[in-house]
Enzyme design. Sequence first.
Site, PDB file in Angstrom:
ATOM      1  N   LYS A  23      39.806  43.159  15.827  1.00 19.75           N
ATOM      2  CA  LYS A  23      39.680  43.520  17.248  1.00 19.75           C
ATOM      3  C   LYS A  23      40.950  43.128  18.020  1.00 19.75           C
ATOM      4  CE  LYS A  23      37.392  40.596  20.101  1.00 19.75           C
ATOM      5  NZ  LYS A  23      38.166  40.209  21.287  1.00 19.75           N
ATOM      6  N   ASN A  24      41.430  41.906  17.781  1.00 21.07           N
ATOM      7  CA  ASN A  24      42.546  41.418  18.596  1.00 21.07           C
ATOM      8  C   ASN A  24      43.880  42.061  18.235  1.00 21.07           C
ATOM      9  OD1 ASN A  24      40.782  39.855  19.993  1.00 21.07           O
ATOM     10  ND2 ASN A  24      41.473  37.889  19.150  1.00 21.07           N
ATOM     11  N   CYS A  65      36.987  33.264  33.302  1.00 21.34           N
ATOM     12  CA  CYS A  65      36.034  33.640  32.270  1.00 21.34           C
ATOM     13  C   CYS A  65      35.382  32.372  31.775  1.00 21.34           C
ATOM     14  CB  CYS A  65      36.705  34.426  31.158  1.00 21.34           C
ATOM     15  SG  CYS A  65      37.711  33.421  30.091  1.00 21.34           S
ATOM     16  N   ARG A  84      42.119  30.894  32.576  1.00 21.42           N
ATOM     17  CA  ARG A  84      42.915  31.900  31.853  1.00 21.42           C
ATOM     18  C   ARG A  84      43.744  32.805  32.756  1.00 21.42           C
ATOM     19  NH1 ARG A  84      39.397  34.458  27.014  1.00 21.42           N
ATOM     20  NH2 ARG A  84      41.398  34.973  26.084  1.00 21.42           N
ATOM     21  N   ASP A 128      39.637  30.455  17.963  1.00 21.04           N
ATOM     22  CA  ASP A 128      38.530  31.400  17.805  1.00 21.04           C
ATOM     23  C   ASP A 128      37.620  31.054  16.617  1.00 21.04           C
ATOM     24  OD1 ASP A 128      39.340  32.761  20.006  1.00 21.04           O
ATOM     25  OD2 ASP A 128      40.179  34.488  18.954  1.00 21.04           O
ATOM     26  N   ARG A 137      30.655  42.505  21.216  1.00 19.83           N
ATOM     27  CA  ARG A 137      32.066  42.667  21.602  1.00 19.83           C
ATOM     28  C   ARG A 137      32.992  42.461  20.408  1.00 19.83           C
ATOM     29  NH1 ARG A 137      34.193  39.285  26.346  1.00 19.83           N
ATOM     30  NH2 ARG A 137      35.963  40.474  25.634  1.00 19.83           N
TER      31      ARG A 137
HETATM   32  C1  UD1 Z   1      44.157  35.788  22.709  1.00 18.69           C
HETATM   33  C2  UD1 Z   1      42.944  36.291  21.953  1.00 18.69           C
HETATM   34  C3  UD1 Z   1      41.823  35.256  21.998  1.00 18.69           C
HETATM   35  C4  UD1 Z   1      42.332  33.902  21.497  1.00 18.69           C
HETATM   36  C5  UD1 Z   1      43.609  33.499  22.234  1.00 18.69           C
HETATM   37  C6  UD1 Z   1      44.245  32.230  21.664  1.00 18.69           C
HETATM   38  C7  UD1 Z   1      43.072  38.702  22.203  1.00 18.69           C
HETATM   39  C8  UD1 Z   1      42.516  39.939  22.787  1.00 18.69           C
HETATM   40  N1  UD1 Z   1      42.504  37.529  22.549  1.00 18.69           N
HETATM   41  O1  UD1 Z   1      43.768  35.628  24.062  1.00 18.69           O
HETATM   42  O2  UD1 Z   1      40.740  35.702  21.176  1.00 18.69           O
HETATM   43  O3  UD1 Z   1      41.335  32.910  21.726  1.00 18.69           O
HETATM   44  O4  UD1 Z   1      44.591  34.563  22.145  1.00 18.69           O
HETATM   45  O5  UD1 Z   1      44.498  32.376  20.308  1.00 18.69           O
HETATM   46  O6  UD1 Z   1      43.978  38.742  21.398  1.00 18.69           O
HETATM   47  N2  UD1 Z   1      47.804  31.072  29.678  1.00 18.69           N
HETATM   48  C9  UD1 Z   1      48.331  30.767  30.911  1.00 18.69           C
HETATM   49  N3  UD1 Z   1      49.011  31.749  31.581  1.00 18.69           N
HETATM   50  C10 UD1 Z   1      49.190  33.007  31.052  1.00 18.69           C
HETATM   51  C11 UD1 Z   1      48.664  33.282  29.786  1.00 18.69           C
HETATM   52  C12 UD1 Z   1      47.974  32.292  29.113  1.00 18.69           C
HETATM   53  O7  UD1 Z   1      48.184  29.662  31.419  1.00 18.69           O
HETATM   54  O8  UD1 Z   1      49.808  33.849  31.716  1.00 18.69           O
HETATM   55  C13 UD1 Z   1      47.052  30.026  28.935  1.00 18.69           C
HETATM   56  C14 UD1 Z   1      45.570  30.394  28.745  1.00 18.69           C
HETATM   57  O9  UD1 Z   1      44.792  30.039  29.863  1.00 18.69           O
HETATM   58  C15 UD1 Z   1      45.214  29.605  27.513  1.00 18.69           C
HETATM   59  C16 UD1 Z   1      46.522  29.619  26.702  1.00 18.69           C
HETATM   60  O10 UD1 Z   1      47.552  29.958  27.622  1.00 18.69           O
HETATM   61  O11 UD1 Z   1      44.895  28.277  27.863  1.00 18.69           O
HETATM   62  C17 UD1 Z   1      46.541  30.609  25.557  1.00 18.69           C
HETATM   63  O12 UD1 Z   1      46.161  31.884  26.034  1.00 18.69           O
HETATM   64  P1  UD1 Z   1      46.646  33.246  25.340  1.00 18.69           P
HETATM   65  O13 UD1 Z   1      47.307  32.939  24.051  1.00 18.69           O
HETATM   66  O14 UD1 Z   1      47.414  34.026  26.336  1.00 18.69           O
HETATM   67  O15 UD1 Z   1      45.248  33.950  25.044  1.00 18.69           O
HETATM   68  P2  UD1 Z   1      44.871  35.481  25.209  1.00 18.69           P
HETATM   69  O16 UD1 Z   1      46.033  36.340  24.882  1.00 18.69           O
HETATM   70  O17 UD1 Z   1      44.182  35.673  26.512  1.00 18.69           O
END
Ligand code: UD1
Length: 429
Positions: free
Chosen positions: A22-23, A124, A129, A314, A406
Amino acid sequence: MDQIRIRGGNPLRGTIQISGAKNAALPLMAACLLSEEPLVLSNLPHLADIATMSNLLSELGVNVSMNGAAPGGHGGRVFKLDAAETSDTIAPYDLVRKMRASVLVLGPLLARQGRARVSLPGGCAIGTRPVDLHLKALEQLGATIELSEGYIDARAESGLRGGHVVFPMVTVGGTENILMAATLARGETVIGNAAREPEITDLANCLTAMGADIRGIGTDTLKIHGVDRLHGASHTVLPDRIETGTYAVAAAITGGDILLKDTRADLIEAVIDVLGRVGVAFDETPAGLRVSRINGGLHGVDLMTEPYPGFPTDMQAQFMALMTVASGASMITETIFENRFMHVPELRRMGADINVQGRSAIVRGNQKLSGAQVMATDLRASVSMVLAGLAARGETLVSRVYHLDRGYERLEEKLSACGADIERVRDAG
Ligand code: UD1
């Protein structure tokens, strides 16, 4: 709303087909916006999040057609995504609030159309996030960004230009958004402290097949030399490593023996390493990845979630369910998300002994779990309750099944084919 009913205690034996990730699929689908020629993606999983991304792309004017499934019945789906005539650059709140990954259309829209208006995802269940790192990085590529009325208004009317982006923390979605945007920017972009998740490598390989010039794929420094246009391509989505790990835990927690088909051990090395210390054997055979519990039971071990190649966040909830029945104590530390222990109170209702201290959870094992009515707040928390239910005495009823839908394709079908007593109870209303 539908529920999942499990009567625990059966050791699982049999074969499970692993679906496409999915990701990986979500950013790959967004990548179609970068080209006026079609992108054909195969091995797409049949999941609610994929449908949400399809709806969003259709809203933007992409022609999404399903070219059937791969031969063999349950193989992944094949989608043709044709963004020749994108009509809109707005990702509305109604779709983005359903799925945070909708924000992945921001980079591609901005790069090809010069503008994008994307709803802010909001909070969320597992934390605030934010997407601040995505936005800062796009500004470094020359975009002008304003936040108004809950939307991100991004513009780059004369195109994006290459820049040097160093992420202060590893972000999967941030890396994907900037990587896609940079493929069409003028000049060279360097992304430092890039996420190295296999899903990013899959995206980079697909972008390369579309004509992008990307160096350092698989490392934490990506160098992208922008090109004028990308062309069409065909790409097969890689196997879902989190689904693989989840069913490995199902084999372990029930004392079973499962063959996982169409997956790759190299995608889950950290999980294999930890489960090996717990007492779970992995065997790569020509037929697939065989997972079984080694005689002598399960042992508690400590672990910490980390960006890839570390232990994935995850898989944290599933692993915690496993630790409740292992011998001894274990400490599970969550370093990626600030609020990802929402499964703890529910697992406790099933008899687990877990104490949370800040970002660590102490699990005292050896517990005899018993079935209960439980509900979850997110995808991986939900599946941890299914896993606990498979090991528990009596009946477990998991509500809010939409979380499972999902991210897990045909979950109850795959588990019951291995001997689990599990069924979906349809809501009559
Ligand atoms: C993706 C995955 C999710 C997984 C996560 C971490 C998808 C669709 N989802 O989520 O399943 O749990 O990676 O492996 O691929 N952060 C900030 N600012 C930002 C972006 C991120 O502070 O602009 C923080 C987030 O709050 C979190 C951390 O960085 O604490 C990691 O988030 P991120 O790696 O961006 O996760 P996702 O891409 O949302």
